[in-house]
Design a protein around this motif. Sequence first.
Motif, mmCIF file in Angstrom:
data_model
loop_
_atom_site.group_PDB
_atom_site.id
_atom_site.type_symbol
_atom_site.label_atom_id
_atom_site.label_comp_id
_atom_site.label_asym_id
_atom_site.label_seq_id
_atom_site.Cartn_x
_atom_site.Cartn_y
_atom_site.Cartn_z
ATOM 1 N N ALA A 288 0.831 -1.211 0.000
ATOM 2 C CA ALA A 288 0.000 0.000 0.000
ATOM 3 C C ALA A 288 0.862 1.256 0.000
ATOM 4 O O ALA A 288 0.540 2.249 -0.667
ATOM 5 N N TRP A 289 1.961 1.233 0.751
ATOM 6 C CA TRP A 289 2.839 2.409 0.811
ATOM 7 C C TRP A 289 3.460 2.698 -0.545
ATOM 8 O O TRP A 289 3.553 3.846 -0.975
ATOM 9 N N GLN B 221 0.626 3.864 -2.960
ATOM 10 C CA GLN B 221 -0.192 5.022 -2.583
ATOM 11 C C GLN B 221 -0.079 6.197 -3.547
ATOM 12 O O GLN B 221 -1.102 6.760 -3.957
ATOM 13 N N SER C 121 -3.312 7.509 -5.461
ATOM 14 C CA SER C 121 -3.808 8.867 -5.228
ATOM 15 C C SER C 121 -3.895 9.640 -6.534
ATOM 16 O O SER C 121 -4.857 10.373 -6.784
#
Length: 388
Positions: free
Chosen positions: A39-40, A43, A47
């Motif tokens: 996820a990091w 991201q 986004s």
Amino acid sequence: MPPSVPPTRPPPDPQIRRAQRTDLLLRAAVIWLLLLATAWVAQPYLSSLWFSVSGPRTVTARGDLAPAETATIELFKRVSPSVVHVFAQSSRRSPSLFEQQQEGGVQSGSGVIWDAAGHVITNNHVIQGATALGARLSTGEFVTARVVGTAPNYDLAVLQLERPRAELRPIAIGSSSDLQVGQSAFAIGSPYGLEQTLTTGIVSALQRRLPTAAAHEVSGVIQTDAAINPGNSGGPLLDSAGRLIGLNTAIISGSGASAGIGFAIPVDSVNRIATALIKTGTVPVPGIGIIAADENEAARLGIDGVVVVRTLPGSPAARAGLTGASETGMVEDVIVGANGQEIHSMSDLAATLERVGIGNEVKLQVIRDGRARTINVEVTDIARLRRS
């Protein structure tokens, strides 16, 4: 035959059960760490994919401007047409070079439109030594100008615009006699050639004294923290009603840039001097016809007052019996008071003479040989006296 009984399993070993739970927890933790790391890393991409705006943003309604903002905007709109950018060329070149800021010996400052006849008030140091003059109006029109008169003692000059096409809007005149420290102040000018620049501040102090290039001091000078820089000279200092209260003329700064200490010649002085310059081209200088010793020299001698070095022939001071220093350098007369006010310097005396006015008498307190006496001396125009 008896029924068969199924064999029972032995209870699991507690150590094995703990090992199994630990293994499960470790696997879960690793999985969560992998998910978090994924996820990091993803991201920024997610986004950008989900939250990027594909078209122009919708403008957020602002609402009404604050009353102070509205007042400042209206002040600038109302006054800026009365402010001009003054150019002074110190050598004879094509007038078109006026258009080029700081090119070929061109210096610049600011000025205010005084009347509908095209008179412009500016600082004397802005146009001193110029062989050609011009001004750019707020409309962008460039107009040549000529000198009507100068008052170096007050660092003021009056110019005449020659055949402007645009309609001229004279600046509104206020008063400097009722100013108070802390009230709002606004400056408009052309700092560093940036025309129609507005800065704001307050009246920081009153009754300052400002030396001029003519070895004279202007009294009643206004101090302001509105940003004033080179090029603001000759531009207006305004009150919150948009009235002229002073003519910006100098700053105190080690770097030459605004340090929040600017000075403006009070409008009451500007009004009086501009009227005289427009009428006659010169301005009377109140005096009594004395040459005074340098203040530092008087202080070195321990004298508090104005030491009379000599009197001008035929002057009111000579007629009243004031005596200059003797040939051996002995001090004779020292002026220590005028009209009941203590006099410590020539600036004090000059300020008193201006208040008394030309043609009136001033009562001087004079010390000679340690004894005090009072004499009445007529105030005259020493500029005319020196020319005669």
